[in-house]
Design a protein around this motif. Structure first.
Motif, PDB file in Angstrom:
ATOM      1  N   ASP A   1       0.860  -1.186   0.000  1.00 20.96           N
ATOM      2  CA  ASP A   1       0.000   0.000   0.000  1.00 20.96           C
ATOM      3  C   ASP A   1       0.903   1.244   0.000  1.00 20.96           C
ATOM      4  O   ASP A   1       2.124   1.120   0.079  1.00 20.96           O
ATOM      5  CB  ASP A   1      -0.978  -0.053   1.192  1.00 20.96           C
TER       6      ASP A   1
ATOM      7  N   ASP B   1       1.670   3.420   2.183  1.00 26.06           N
ATOM      8  CA  ASP B   1       2.531   3.552   3.353  1.00 26.06           C
ATOM      9  C   ASP B   1       3.768   2.666   3.214  1.00 26.06           C
ATOM     10  O   ASP B   1       4.889   3.094   3.504  1.00 26.06           O
ATOM     11  CB  ASP B   1       1.730   3.185   4.618  1.00 26.06           C
TER      12      ASP B   1
ATOM     13  N   ASP C   1       6.682  -1.986   7.128  1.00 29.43           N
ATOM     14  CA  ASP C   1       5.217  -1.966   7.202  1.00 29.43           C
ATOM     15  C   ASP C   1       4.621  -3.371   7.335  1.00 29.43           C
ATOM     16  O   ASP C   1       3.450  -3.585   7.079  1.00 29.43           O
ATOM     17  CB  ASP C   1       4.634  -1.235   5.975  1.00 29.43           C
TER      18      ASP C   1
ATOM     19  N   HIS D   1       4.356  -0.553  12.121  1.00 27.79           N
ATOM     20  CA  HIS D   1       3.462   0.077  13.098  1.00 27.79           C
ATOM     21  C   HIS D   1       2.268  -0.813  13.419  1.00 27.79           C
ATOM     22  O   HIS D   1       1.251  -0.326  13.899  1.00 27.79           O
ATOM     23  CB  HIS D   1       2.996   1.452  12.593  1.00 27.79           C
ATOM     24  N   HIS D   2       2.379  -2.097  13.133  1.00 30.96           N
ATOM     25  CA  HIS D   2       1.335  -3.045  13.531  1.00 30.96           C
ATOM     26  C   HIS D   2       1.724  -3.615  14.904  1.00 30.96           C
ATOM     27  O   HIS D   2       2.864  -3.455  15.327  1.00 30.96           O
ATOM     28  CB  HIS D   2       1.203  -4.146  12.484  1.00 30.96           C
TER      29      HIS D   2
ATOM     30  N   THR E   1       3.873   3.693   9.023  1.00 34.94           N
ATOM     31  CA  THR E   1       5.314   3.440   9.042  1.00 34.94           C
ATOM     32  C   THR E   1       6.048   4.635   8.436  1.00 34.94           C
ATOM     33  O   THR E   1       7.181   4.935   8.802  1.00 34.94           O
ATOM     34  CB  THR E   1       5.644   2.142   8.273  1.00 34.94           C
TER      35      THR E   1
ATOM     36  N   ASP F   1      -3.026   5.639   5.207  1.00 32.92           N
ATOM     37  CA  ASP F   1      -3.117   4.704   6.335  1.00 32.92           C
ATOM     38  C   ASP F   1      -3.983   5.251   7.465  1.00 32.92           C
ATOM     39  O   ASP F   1      -4.519   4.488   8.264  1.00 32.92           O
ATOM     40  CB  ASP F   1      -1.720   4.375   6.880  1.00 32.92           C
TER      41      ASP F   1
HETATM   42 MN   LIG Z   1       1.068   0.964   7.225  1.00 25.29          MN
END
Ligand SMILES: [Mn+2]
Length: 361
Positions: free
Chosen positions: A38, A40, A102, A124-125, A146, A176
């Motif tokens: 994506d 990001d 990401d 960032h998950h 991210t 995002d």
């Molecule tokens: Mn992301």
């Protein structure tokens, strides 16, 4: 960075020096994104490349297990002048270092073999235990993107941002966080505000409004036609999709229904059933619910209001996809307590429910 607290600055400075330390003396770096990157992921990968190149002589390659499908994301790639290699055609032994951005090891949405421990993980998950095995990891669950993490590194390292990269990072944060309206923290807002004056607004508009193939409208049509509502939830089946990103896009669209708190979209791609879940309940944990939907055979996770998942199907015939999708829906309705609610077509019913196993073909 202006608004960044001294304490946080110190953390970023330490992370940056550790990151550069891990890459010291390495001449090749492979940056791996999700299978269907994506904005990001694309922006973060592009920024990581610029960052490391500004410090040392290093050849970087971007790769993913799938491809960039969505028209907007292809437009972004073109603008950045980036090529993304297929992970299947990549010999990992040729790289002195591997980075995941990401996404994380064992997340299920990236094609990196479970046997490989990447040197670098930036995401960032929610933190995955496997990420701790990497010599460098920076996983900030609260961050909306991210791209924000990479922007902090770039600023700390004093690396000048090119207009295309600034535009990409801003677009990554924007997409995002749904224009900072969803799961964005102060750091995302700060990065956004810093990037906005530098970015190319006209290009931003052109990327966001990229022209789409007819299959896009077919998928939207299918998603709307098959959308069912029960209680506070909506779900839909897309059948086989040409680009996996459409699954999350339609989940986003369905969540806009004013009577809906939860939206689930299911599509088939290759040998996998793809799931995308969205909620407007800010107290919810969509990632956790997704884990329950995919069960033991699949992988999935995400944030509080958005999550994705995938379930491998051994014999990917229409019937198998259909059966599996309905198991997921049954679980979905049960988990949300909507099993006994009246089921109806979102767009209203003229008596005929046309959904059939044929859509998976
Ligand atoms: Mn992301």
């Amino acid at each position: 960075m202006a608004g960044m607290k001294t304490e946080h600055k110190k953390v970023v400075r330490e992370k940056l020096s550790k990151l550069l330390g891990v890459l010291e003396g390495k001449r090749t770096l492979l940056i791996v994104m999700q299978d269907f990157p994506d904005p990001d992921a694309i922006a973060a990968a592009a920024a990581l490349r610029e960052l490391v190149k500004s410090f040392q002589e290093i050849t970087t390659t971007l790769a993913c297990g799938g491809f960039v499908g969505r028209a907007e994301n292809r437009a972004l790639l073109k603008y950045l002048g980036l090529n993304i290699k297929s992970l299947d055609d990549t010999n990992l032994d040729q790289y002195a270092a591997i980075a995941l951005v990401d996404t994380q090891p064992w997340a299920g949405n990236n094609g990196l073999s479970r046997k490989v421990v990447p040197d670098i993980v930036i995401d960032h998950h929610p933190m995955r235990p496997q990420s701790r095995k990497s010599p460098f990891f920076d996983v900030r669950k609260r961050y909306g993107a991210t791209s924000t993490i990479l922007h902090e590194y770039m600023v700390m390292a004093d690396v000048p941002l090119s207009v295309p990269l600034a535009t990409a990072l801003l677009y990554g944060i924007r997409s995002d966080t749904a224009d900072l309206g969803r799961e964005a923290v102060r750091a995302d807002v700060d990065a956004y505000l810093a990037l906005y004056p530098i970015c190319n607004k006209r290009m931003l508009g052109r990327i966001a409004m990229a022209r789409v193939p007819r299959s896009y409208f077919r998928a939207i049509g299918m998603g709307l036609k098959n959308a069912h509502s029960a209680g506070n939830s909506v779900y839909t089946l897309l059948g086989s999709v040409e680009t996996p990103d459409i699954v999350s896009e339609i989940a986003d669209l369905l969540l806009r229904d004013e009577d809906t708190t939860w939206a689930l979209c299911i599509g088939a791609y290759g040998k996998q059933l793809l799931l995308s879940l969205r909620t407007s309940d800010l107290q919810a944990n969509a990632g956790k619910i997704m884990s329950r939907l995919v069960g033991r055979s699949g992988t999935g996770g995400g944030h509080s209001v958005m999550a994705g998942g995938q379930i491998p199907i051994d014999t990917p015939d229409p019937e198998a996809f259909h059966k599996r999708a309905h198991e997921v829906i049954t679980r979905y309705l049960r988990v949300l307590g909507n099993t006994n609610c009246q089921l109806s077509l979102l767009m209203g019913s003229d008596g005929e429910d046309e959904e059939a196993a044929a859509i998976w073909r």
